[in-house]
Design a protein around this motif. Structure first.
Motif, PDB file in Angstrom:
ATOM      1  N   SER B  42       0.857  -1.182   0.000  1.00  0.00           N
ATOM      2  CA  SER B  42       0.000   0.000   0.000  1.00  0.00           C
ATOM      3  C   SER B  42       0.889   1.227   0.000  1.00  0.00           C
ATOM      4  O   SER B  42       1.660   1.431   0.922  1.00  0.00           O
ATOM      5  CB  SER B  42      -0.894   0.006   1.238  1.00  0.00           C
ATOM      6  N   PHE B  44       1.815   4.620   0.674  1.00  0.00           N
ATOM      7  CA  PHE B  44       1.424   5.782   1.457  1.00  0.00           C
ATOM      8  C   PHE B  44       1.879   7.096   0.826  1.00  0.00           C
ATOM      9  O   PHE B  44       1.479   8.160   1.255  1.00  0.00           O
ATOM     10  CB  PHE B  44       1.970   5.669   2.891  1.00  0.00           C
ATOM     11  N   VAL B  99      15.206   3.899  -4.529  1.00  0.00           N
ATOM     12  CA  VAL B  99      14.636   3.409  -3.272  1.00  0.00           C
ATOM     13  C   VAL B  99      14.067   1.997  -3.368  1.00  0.00           C
ATOM     14  O   VAL B  99      14.579   1.065  -2.764  1.00  0.00           O
ATOM     15  CB  VAL B  99      13.537   4.373  -2.766  1.00  0.00           C
ATOM     16  N   VAL B 114       5.734  -0.662   3.001  1.00  0.00           N
ATOM     17  CA  VAL B 114       4.859   0.440   3.407  1.00  0.00           C
ATOM     18  C   VAL B 114       5.678   1.481   4.172  1.00  0.00           C
ATOM     19  O   VAL B 114       5.552   2.685   3.952  1.00  0.00           O
ATOM     20  CB  VAL B 114       3.696  -0.083   4.276  1.00  0.00           C
ATOM     21  N   MET B 115       6.546   0.999   5.060  1.00  0.00           N
ATOM     22  CA  MET B 115       7.395   1.921   5.815  1.00  0.00           C
ATOM     23  C   MET B 115       8.289   2.719   4.863  1.00  0.00           C
ATOM     24  O   MET B 115       8.464   3.928   5.028  1.00  0.00           O
ATOM     25  CB  MET B 115       8.231   1.117   6.813  1.00  0.00           C
ATOM     26  N   VAL B 116       8.842   2.030   3.874  1.00  0.00           N
ATOM     27  CA  VAL B 116       9.681   2.724   2.898  1.00  0.00           C
ATOM     28  C   VAL B 116       8.855   3.791   2.182  1.00  0.00           C
ATOM     29  O   VAL B 116       9.326   4.912   1.965  1.00  0.00           O
ATOM     30  CB  VAL B 116      10.269   1.711   1.892  1.00  0.00           C
ATOM     31  N   VAL B 118       6.568   5.468   3.360  1.00  0.00           N
ATOM     32  CA  VAL B 118       6.432   6.632   4.252  1.00  0.00           C
ATOM     33  C   VAL B 118       7.648   7.554   4.084  1.00  0.00           C
ATOM     34  O   VAL B 118       7.516   8.775   4.042  1.00  0.00           O
ATOM     35  CB  VAL B 118       6.286   6.188   5.721  1.00  0.00           C
ATOM     36  N   GLY B 119       8.831   6.946   3.959  1.00  0.00           N
ATOM     37  CA  GLY B 119      10.017   7.756   3.697  1.00  0.00           C
ATOM     38  C   GLY B 119       9.879   8.525   2.404  1.00  0.00           C
ATOM     39  O   GLY B 119      10.177   9.730   2.339  1.00  0.00           O
ATOM     40  N   VAL B 120       9.397   7.858   1.380  1.00  0.00           N
ATOM     41  CA  VAL B 120       9.194   8.526   0.090  1.00  0.00           C
ATOM     42  C   VAL B 120       8.161   9.632   0.240  1.00  0.00           C
ATOM     43  O   VAL B 120       8.291  10.712  -0.339  1.00  0.00           O
ATOM     44  CB  VAL B 120       8.757   7.496  -0.978  1.00  0.00           C
ATOM     45  N   MET B 121       7.154   9.372   1.068  1.00  0.00           N
ATOM     46  CA  MET B 121       6.122  10.378   1.303  1.00  0.00           C
ATOM     47  C   MET B 121       6.726  11.674   1.846  1.00  0.00           C
ATOM     48  O   MET B 121       6.397  12.763   1.387  1.00  0.00           O
ATOM     49  CB  MET B 121       5.113   9.812   2.295  1.00  0.00           C
ATOM     50  N   PHE B 122       7.635  11.534   2.824  1.00  0.00           N
ATOM     51  CA  PHE B 122       8.306  12.722   3.368  1.00  0.00           C
ATOM     52  C   PHE B 122       9.005  13.503   2.253  1.00  0.00           C
ATOM     53  O   PHE B 122       8.907  14.725   2.166  1.00  0.00           O
ATOM     54  CB  PHE B 122       9.360  12.307   4.390  1.00  0.00           C
ATOM     55  N   ILE B 123       9.741  12.766   1.410  1.00  0.00           N
ATOM     56  CA  ILE B 123      10.514  13.431   0.361  1.00  0.00           C
ATOM     57  C   ILE B 123       9.587  14.123  -0.623  1.00  0.00           C
ATOM     58  O   ILE B 123       9.791  15.294  -0.981  1.00  0.00           O
ATOM     59  CB  ILE B 123      11.395  12.395  -0.374  1.00  0.00           C
ATOM     60  N   ASN B 125       6.595  15.118  -0.084  1.00  0.00           N
ATOM     61  CA  ASN B 125       5.994  16.229   0.624  1.00  0.00           C
ATOM     62  C   ASN B 125       6.927  17.437   0.589  1.00  0.00           C
ATOM     63  O   ASN B 125       6.516  18.558   0.276  1.00  0.00           O
ATOM     64  CB  ASN B 125       5.741  15.762   2.061  1.00  0.00           C
ATOM     65  N   ALA B 126       8.211  17.186   0.888  1.00  0.00           N
ATOM     66  CA  ALA B 126       9.180  18.285   0.889  1.00  0.00           C
ATOM     67  C   ALA B 126       9.321  18.865  -0.512  1.00  0.00           C
ATOM     68  O   ALA B 126       9.318  20.094  -0.689  1.00  0.00           O
ATOM     69  CB  ALA B 126      10.528  17.779   1.399  1.00  0.00           C
TER      70      ALA B 126
END
Ligand SMILES: Nc1ncnc2c1ncn2[C@@H]1O[C@H](COP(=O)(O)OP(=O)(O)O)[C@@H](O)[C@H]1O
Ligand SMILES: [Mg+2]
Lengths: 234, 335, 444
Positions: B42, B44, B99, B114-116, B118-123, B125-126
């Motif tokens: 999934s 994120f 990644v 999924v956790m990974v 989330v890391g991509v989500m941060f990037i 987002n930035a």
């Protein structure tokens, strides 16, 4: 040199070895059958021959050339076809699409091959638009074999093609397999129905705990009292 | 007459907005479901991918506007859309290389993927914030209405107004074209079929000589395109705000799961189930009730749920589906 | 697996943990010397609260591999406890509307239970009709009781109250209540989403978090919504600055030490909070380490390391997962309650998923999944980086932008520096996952 020779295979999925110095050979146009108890490593041996397992030792050659280091895809290109024991069709794709995916590596026209498969398994022609997942067990096995035939392999490997089908369908499938062998395709097959399989086999292997226990012609194995007692139920 | 008025009110306040919103959700859910069926996790980062894609489209739109290029009565953003898709898909491919690829190679568990993400989500987002900031942006131009209230009155003589905004029509038309193209691709082309095969049975696909890297690459390209289109349509219809797009993740996931995750038809159906429930439950039915039941004026707004709780609708439907039919309305992949 | 773990921790050496904690302490001391002790202690206190949240998330992710994408919801729910427990009651509010609200909730509960009962005991078409009917009737009855009750409560002194208020109990009592509130919500979500595909829990928690915050923002009768609740009492024994400044003994002592009494009072308050937080952390670590060494903890890890074979051995995996999920969420809720009593106010609009859900995940991963001390370290360290990335971002960006001519582009660059921290968090998370998946202080 045999057409397919998988010599002294040793290896497994993780740390523990499943196969111990296991050797399998198939001649051109011949049917070779592997039998043995559950968990003996028959499927594992098939996967090893097809390059789906990291072997610690051993060598696999096809038609004289060493293929030990090749990926399964490359072995398909070299003329090998494999029907796994389970999950051997694309369930949400139609029969026709399943066959089409079997021919994925071919860049030429595969219409003729598909017609040949339909001639071999006429029922598939009727159900060509139906999803493979909705077919009966026997029909699904036919799709699986048909898919593997689409690359026009010279060696066809079948892992328990008759698992879970009715005896009538089983006879039918065996007949088809013999028919395939008559066209010059070599066959390496794992079978639960040892007696019936050995009857059609040119060569038989009895595998126990990852080792070759008996190796002989099908007829000789059927006649061997030891084999009869321990593996064929008397 | 009263009945007709009620019908017009329902069309105006429920059916039209919910159809547009449903189409946007469906496109978003298609992206999620595609990643799920091919890469088996999934994603994120999808909401933020939508935000990024839309941000790029907005920047290019501004560029076109500054150059005096326009698309006649249609929003300039539609002209910018292809460029936005190219940029976003390229970013997706880059992300995969840098990644995700590694985790496929080591066969990481889905929950690690999924956790990974989330890391991509941060990037993502930035990147979106760097690109365009956090403020609300309206970037729709061109004709505002296909039918406005006055035209409607002149056309029908009805007192109950009905408006049809051009962004709503554009949303639905674009969504139909995109879905048609996607289904044509998946059902008719060799590459599309190989993607379905890969999704159905990865091992057998490999045995058949299907190149996993190619399948994955095409998946990311399509995902980038779907995210950009969904985000742009949503932004045109409502407005762009990066955080809103993150929040869209919930209704989008809900749509995908309600329909049966991994199943494209399900994703579309799910999108409309969620959008109609959300709009229907948060709409104040007072007007309709007044039309339908003569001589009765309800004292409240007859609104079942305040719009502040619209995400509760997605959540509740999601929960109901998880309880009663975890594979979704259309059978999705294994639970 | 187990052999490589032991080898690694031996290679890391016994000094690894003390070294990292010393580094952390040095960073805080440096902050104290450069920016003042108020700032340093402020970061440390918030860092420790984040560390408690990380402990809770670590129980779920680290012990059991459960992905909680809704820590924010449990933090917020825990934060509701100080409002409901330790604020004074609003005069007359309960009498005017409290019973109405309780009655409404009772009706809702009866309707839901009735629907469940009907669902279990009926068959066929009738079932659907009966369940829907009960739910619809229940909903309207609920609204009929609820709406007027809310209206009267919100009408009471709306500029200062307009809510029910609390029970007026000591703030310390509210901390376990916060944990309990979070645990209840976690039980509901876990009951439904656990046992299905692993990422469904993530999606369900993402949803519950959004909804909890929406409730806190919109239900004025409960917590004044976006009007915020101010003046939440401090927990015993934390004093108020103003009392300290008015205390002759305190002022005299500070002057004797050569410290400005105002500064001294703020630092004393922060130190008192710090002491409380440290006690809670040690208690939690002691409890978690004990439970991890117990048969229960060993089973937990056996399940995480191989769910299939654990299930084959007859372990009820879903039930264990539910236990750990509820416990972890309770710890997160506890941190939420503690945070509200540190802030002294409840501001529902400040709950942001990046800050309270996803950063906490970063803390756990960086510290080391499954490692309690790792979560503490990760909590404080990542909070420090988060705060500092916000401070340093503009400076770094100004440096980067210096070669460009002044103009909109340069302005845009400098403006966007505030978003630097997102990028930093993303890079840290991806970097640790990729190159050091076991974190700074790997699980033993
Ligand atoms: N994917 C796998 N990973 C690890 N071990 C396996 C796997 N597949 C089979 N095994 C183990 O290898 C042994 C041989 O299995 P298999 O080759 O499937 O036997 P057979 O096909 O003869 O019944 C069994 O002990 C089985 O548990
Ligand atoms: Mg087998």
């Amino acid at each position: 040199m045999s057409y397919l020779s998988a010599a002294n295979m040793t290896g497994g999925y993780g740390k523990a070895d499943i196969l111990h110095d296991c050797t399998l050979t198939v001649e051109k146009g011949e049917i070779a059958v592997i039998v043995g108890p559950n968990g003996a490593g028959k499927s594992t041996a098939m996967k090893a021959v097809f390059g789906m397992l990291n072997l610690r030792e051993g060598r696999v050659t096809l038609d004289g050339s060493d293929i030990t280091a090749l990926s399964p895809q490359d072995r398909v290109k070299k003329g090998m076809g494999f029907v796994p024991q389970v999950n051997n069709v694309f369930p949400t794709m139609s029969v026709e699409e399943n066959l089409e995916m079997g021919a994925f590596i071919r860049n030429d026209d595969f219409k003729v091959t598909m017609e040949q498969v339909f001639t071999l398994f006429p029922i598939l022609k009727d159900k060509r638009r139906q999803n493979a997942g909705e077919l009966s067990g026997g029909q699904r096995q036919q799709v699986a074999v048909g898919r593997a035939l689409m690359t026009q392999p010279k060696l066809l490997m079948l892992d328990e093609p008759t698992a879970g089908v009715s005896p009538i369908v089983m006879d039918e499938l065996f007949d088809r397999i013999i028919e395939v062998a008559r066209t010059g395709i070599s066959i390496l097959m794992v079978e639960q129905n040892a007696r019936q399989a050995l009857e059609i086999a040119d060569k038989g292997y009895v595998l126990v705990q990852g080792e070759n226990k008996y190796t002989d012609t099908g007829k000789a194995l059927l006649a061997d009292p030891d084999v009869r007692r321990t593996f064929l139920g008397g | 007459m009263e009945f007709l008025n009620a019908l017009v009110a329902i069309t105006n306040y429920v059916i039209i907005p919910a159809t547009a919103y449903g189409a946007q959700l469906a496109l978003g859910a298609l992206g999620v479901t595609l990643v799920y069926s091919i890469l088996r996790f999934s994603n994120f980062a999808h909401g933020d991918t939508m935000a990024f894609g839309t941000g790029v489209v907005i920047l290019i739109t501004w560029g076109f506007q500054a150059m005096g290029i326009s698309f006649g009565p249609l929003p300039t953003a539609l002209l910018a859309l292809p460029f936005g898709i190219v940029v976003t898909s390229a970013l997706m491919l880059g992300t995969d290389k840098v990644v995700y690829q590694y985790y496929r190679k080591v066969k990481a568990a889905p929950v690690v993927m999924v956790m990974v993400s989330v890391g991509v989500m941060f990037i993502m987002n930035a990147l979106t914030r760097f690109l365009i900031g956090v403020d609300q942006i309206n970037f729709a131009d061109g004709a505002r209405f296909v039918i406005n209230a006055r035209q409607w009155r002149e056309m029908t003589g009805m007192s109950e107004p009905l408006t049809l905004r051009s962004t709503q029509v554009i949303t639905v038309v674009t969504a139909i074209l995109v879905v048609w193209a996607l289904f044509w691709f998946l059902g008719r082309t060799r590459t599309g079929k190989s993607m379905r095969a890969f999704s159905d049975n990865e091992d057998l696909a490999l045995l058949s000589g299907i190149d996993p890297n190619r399948v994955v690459a095409v998946t990311w390209i399509i995902t980038g395109a779907l995210a950009t289109i969904a985000g742009t349509l949503y932004g045109l219809d409502k407005s762009f705000k990066a955080f809103t797009y993150f929040q869209l993740l919930l209704p989008i996931f809900a749509s995908a799961i309600v329909g049966g995750i991994g199943n494209p038809v399900g994703a579309i159906a799910g999108g409309f189930v969620i959008s109609f429930s959300e709009v229907g439950l948060t709409y104040a039915w007072k007007k309709v009730v007044t039309y339908l039941i003569p001589n009765w004026e309800p004292d409240g707004l007859v609104q079942l749920l305040s719009t502040d709780y619209k995400y509760a609708v997605s959540f509740t439907i999601l929960i109901l589906v998880l309880i009663f039919k975890p594979t979704g309305l259309f059978k999705g992949k294994i639970v | 697996m187990s052999t490589s773990r032991q080898a690694d921790s031996a290679a890391g050496g016994r000094l690894r943990a003390p070294l990292f904690f010393a580094l952390m302490a040095a960073l805080i001391v440096l902050e104290g010397m450069t920016s003042g002790w108020n700032s340093a202690l402020g970061i440390l206190n918030m860092g420790l609260l984040s560390a408690i949240m990380a402990l809770g998330v670590n129980m779920q992710w680290g012990y059991a591999g459960l992905f909680n994408a809704g820590a924010m919801g449990f933090v917020a729910l825990g934060g509701l406890a100080p409002v409901l427990i330790s604020m004074p009651p609003t005069q007359g509010a309960f009498k005017a509307g409290g019973f109405g609200i309780l009655a409404a909730f009772a009706v809702a509960a009866i309707a839901v239970l009735g629907a469940v009962w009907l669902y279990r005991n009926l068959r066929g078409k009738l079932r659907g009709l009966a369940v829907t009917g009960v739910l619809i009737v229940g909903f309207f009855a609920y609204r009929w009781l609820f709406d007027p009750a809310v209206e009267v409560i919100e009408a009471i002194n709306p500029s200062a109250a307009g809510n029910l208020g609390g029970l007026g109990l000591p703030t310390l009592v509210s901390w376990p209540v916060g944990a309990l509130l979070a645990a209840c919500a976690a039980w509901l979500v876990g009951k439904i989403a656990l046992g299905l595909r692993s990422d469904y829990l993530a999606i369900a928690t993402l949803g519950i978090a959004e909804i909890v915050v929406a409730v806190l923002k919109n239900e004025q009768w409960l917590d004044r919504g976006v009007l915020n609740v101010n003046g939440i009492p401090r927990p015993w024994p934390v004093p108020y600055e103003i009392d300290l400044q008015n205390s002759h003994a305190f002022v005299a002592k500070m002057q004797a030490w050569g410290i400005d009494p105002t500064l001294g009072s703020t630092i004393t308050v922060k130190l008192a909070f710090l002491l409380l937080f440290v006690i809670v952390i040690f208690a939690l670590i002691w409890l978690t380490e004990m439970s991890l060494r117990s048969p229960w903890g060993r089973m937990m890890r056996a399940i995480r390391d191989n769910e299939v074979s654990a299930a084959a051995m007859g372990k009820n995996v879903t039930r264990r997962h539910l236990q750990i999920f509820v416990l972890g969420s309770a710890v997160i809720g506890l941190a939420g309650a503690m945070m509200i009593s540190l802030d002294g106010q409840m501001t529902p609009s400040s709950y942001n998923p990046l800050r309270y859900t996803f950063i906490v995940l970063v803390m756990v991963i960086v510290g080391g999944s499954g490692s309690n001390w790792g979560s503490i370290l990760g909590g404080v360290l990542i909070w420090y980086v988060w705060v500092k990335a916000g401070d340093w971002g503009p400076d770094i960006m100004a440096l980067l932008a210096s070669p460009f001519p002044a103009g909109p582009f340069k302005e845009h660059m400098i403006d966007s520096a505030a978003h630097m921290r997102m990028l930093v968090m993303g890079i840290i998370l991806l970097g640790v996952l990729r190159f050091s998946p076991r974190g700074l202080l790997p699980e033993k």
